[in-house]
Design a protein around this motif. Structure first.
Motif, PDB file in Angstrom:
ATOM      1  N   GLN A 288       0.834  -1.201   0.000  1.00  0.00           N
ATOM      2  CA  GLN A 288       0.000   0.000   0.000  1.00  0.00           C
ATOM      3  C   GLN A 288       0.870   1.253   0.000  1.00  0.00           C
ATOM      4  O   GLN A 288       0.578   2.231  -0.700  1.00  0.00           O
ATOM      5  N   TRP A 289       1.946   1.223   0.789  1.00  0.00           N
ATOM      6  CA  TRP A 289       2.872   2.356   0.821  1.00  0.00           C
ATOM      7  C   TRP A 289       3.537   2.556  -0.537  1.00  0.00           C
ATOM      8  O   TRP A 289       3.682   3.680  -1.013  1.00  0.00           O
ATOM      9  N   MET A 290       3.919   1.435  -1.181  1.00  0.00           N
ATOM     10  CA  MET A 290       4.541   1.512  -2.499  1.00  0.00           C
ATOM     11  C   MET A 290       3.576   2.115  -3.523  1.00  0.00           C
ATOM     12  O   MET A 290       3.966   2.965  -4.340  1.00  0.00           O
ATOM     13  N   CYS A 291       2.320   1.663  -3.475  1.00  0.00           N
ATOM     14  CA  CYS A 291       1.321   2.177  -4.430  1.00  0.00           C
ATOM     15  C   CYS A 291       1.093   3.675  -4.234  1.00  0.00           C
ATOM     16  O   CYS A 291       0.987   4.427  -5.210  1.00  0.00           O
ATOM     17  N   LEU A 292       1.025   4.110  -2.969  1.00  0.00           N
ATOM     18  CA  LEU A 292       0.817   5.530  -2.696  1.00  0.00           C
ATOM     19  C   LEU A 292       2.043   6.349  -3.096  1.00  0.00           C
ATOM     20  O   LEU A 292       1.925   7.445  -3.645  1.00  0.00           O
ATOM     21  N   THR A 293       3.226   5.814  -2.848  1.00  0.00           N
ATOM     22  CA  THR A 293       4.458   6.539  -3.141  1.00  0.00           C
ATOM     23  C   THR A 293       4.663   6.722  -4.634  1.00  0.00           C
ATOM     24  O   THR A 293       5.144   7.766  -5.089  1.00  0.00           O
ATOM     25  N   PHE A 294       4.292   5.690  -5.418  1.00  0.00           N
ATOM     26  CA  PHE A 294       4.526   5.731  -6.857  1.00  0.00           C
ATOM     27  C   PHE A 294       3.247   6.022  -7.656  1.00  0.00           C
ATOM     28  O   PHE A 294       3.256   5.886  -8.872  1.00  0.00           O
ATOM     29  N   SER A 295       2.167   6.410  -6.975  1.00  0.00           N
ATOM     30  CA  SER A 295       0.923   6.685  -7.699  1.00  0.00           C
ATOM     31  C   SER A 295       1.122   7.855  -8.662  1.00  0.00           C
ATOM     32  O   SER A 295       1.866   8.793  -8.394  1.00  0.00           O
ATOM     33  N   LYS A 296       0.438   7.782  -9.797  1.00  0.00           N
ATOM     34  CA  LYS A 296       0.663   8.738 -10.879  1.00  0.00           C
ATOM     35  C   LYS A 296       0.041  10.104 -10.574  1.00  0.00           C
ATOM     36  O   LYS A 296      -1.050  10.192 -10.010  1.00  0.00           O
ATOM     37  N   ILE A 297       0.750  11.147 -10.973  1.00  0.00           N
ATOM     38  CA  ILE A 297       0.186  12.496 -10.937  1.00  0.00           C
ATOM     39  C   ILE A 297      -0.961  12.564 -11.942  1.00  0.00           C
ATOM     40  O   ILE A 297      -0.853  12.042 -13.052  1.00  0.00           O
ATOM     41  N   GLU A 298      -2.050  13.175 -11.545  1.00  0.00           N
ATOM     42  CA  GLU A 298      -3.217  13.244 -12.424  1.00  0.00           C
ATOM     43  C   GLU A 298      -3.333  14.632 -13.051  1.00  0.00           C
ATOM     44  O   GLU A 298      -3.346  15.644 -12.354  1.00  0.00           O
ATOM     45  N   LEU A 299      -3.367  14.651 -14.379  1.00  0.00           N
ATOM     46  CA  LEU A 299      -3.640  15.879 -15.119  1.00  0.00           C
ATOM     47  C   LEU A 299      -5.084  15.820 -15.602  1.00  0.00           C
ATOM     48  O   LEU A 299      -5.447  14.944 -16.391  1.00  0.00           O
ATOM     49  N   GLU A 300      -5.902  16.711 -15.100  1.00  0.00           N
ATOM     50  CA  GLU A 300      -7.330  16.723 -15.451  1.00  0.00           C
ATOM     51  C   GLU A 300      -7.600  17.820 -16.473  1.00  0.00           C
ATOM     52  O   GLU A 300      -7.263  18.978 -16.262  1.00  0.00           O
ATOM     53  N   MET A 301      -8.198  17.428 -17.579  1.00  0.00           N
ATOM     54  CA  MET A 301      -8.444  18.356 -18.683  1.00  0.00           C
ATOM     55  C   MET A 301      -9.935  18.628 -18.808  1.00  0.00           C
ATOM     56  O   MET A 301     -10.743  17.700 -18.891  1.00  0.00           O
ATOM     57  N   GLU A 302     -10.302  19.920 -18.794  1.00  0.00           N
ATOM     58  CA  GLU A 302     -11.696  20.308 -18.986  1.00  0.00           C
ATOM     59  C   GLU A 302     -11.784  21.379 -20.070  1.00  0.00           C
ATOM     60  O   GLU A 302     -10.915  22.262 -20.143  1.00  0.00           O
ATOM     61  N   ILE A 303     -12.806  21.283 -20.884  1.00  0.00           N
ATOM     62  CA  ILE A 303     -13.057  22.285 -21.928  1.00  0.00           C
ATOM     63  C   ILE A 303     -14.395  22.946 -21.623  1.00  0.00           C
ATOM     64  O   ILE A 303     -15.403  22.263 -21.431  1.00  0.00           O
TER      65      ILE A 303
END
Length: 240
Positions: free
Chosen positions: A68-83
């Motif tokens: 769980q720590w590994m998943c949180l540490t390496f979780s992807k940055i989220e880029l949210e796109m809205e138009i």
């Protein structure tokens, strides 16, 4: 399903380990029971089985916590796109020819939000220039910045021949701990106009990149970044 498999596997481990330890009369658990003068064989075996089960359970908890720590540490940055257009979210825009049989320009607002996630992903983002590339078909539409004379803005948006490149970190302060926990938002007004009057459709496509966007950095960006978006369709209606 996973919990059932883990229960079966844990039972299997307890049985096998207990069987191995029982054959060794000098094992630490039996030595402890000898020191407190417990000789009942049924109790000794039951205590041994319970001790092994407890040990495996504790190890299992540590393994789950580690992953769980590994998943949180390496979780992807989220880029949210809205138009958006007139402060309303858009998933589609339709161009209709005017009385001169031309398409009028439409102005939309591109809004990009960056949600920091895992610590490792955030550190990598600070090392490299995080970009979001928004691709369009230059044979169908012409795209330009609505409020800039040149094809680059102070907000980090730049328009090229077939792509809108958003330099995510350009207008942001990336120093200190606040960067790692704060949602970052940037927006820009974009003008779209179809090149010719013709019934056709096209879509916008999105790709996260690092730096200049070479092959290695693009592969790395997909490991640490993900894009959240709704598909945006551009329809051109037929003229008279």
């Amino acid at each position: 399903m996973k919990s059932n498999l883990w229960s079966l596997f844990k039972t299997f481990l307890v049985t096998i380990i207990t069987a191995f330890i029982v054959t060794n009369e000098k094992n630490p658990i039996y030595s402890f029971l000898d020191n407190i003068e417990i000789k009942n064989e049924v109790f000794r075996k039951s205590f041994l089985s319970a001790a092994v089960a407890l040990l495996i359970g504790v190890i299992g908890l540590f393994i789950v916590a580690f992953f769980q720590w590994m998943c949180l540490t390496f979780s992807k940055i989220e880029l949210e796109m809205e138009i958006k257009q007139n402060n309303r979210k858009l998933s589609k825009i339709v161009f209709t020819p005017d009385s001169n049989n031309e398409y009028p320009k439409e102005t939309i607002n591109l809004e990009v939000k960056m949600h920091p996630k895992g610590k490792v992903s955030n550190i990598v983002a600070k090392w490299f220039d995080v970009n979001l590339e928004i691709y369009f078909n230059p044979n169908v539409i012409d795209v330009s910045l609505a409020e800039q004379w040149e094809q680059a803005s102070l907000n980090g948006f730049a328009v090229s021949e077939r792509c809108i490149k958003v330099h995510i970190l350009k207008p942001m302060n990336i120093q200190g701990e606040k960067f790692l926990t704060t949602e970052h938002t940037m927006s820009e007004k974009i003008e779209i106009k179809p090149i010719r009057v013709k019934k056709q459709s096209t879509y916008l496509d999105y790709c996260p990149t690092f730096g200049n966007g070479n092959f290695f950095l693009n592969r790395l960006a997909k490991r640490f970044l993900k894009v959240k978006y709704n598909q945006f369709k551009i329809d051109c209606e037929e003229g008279l």
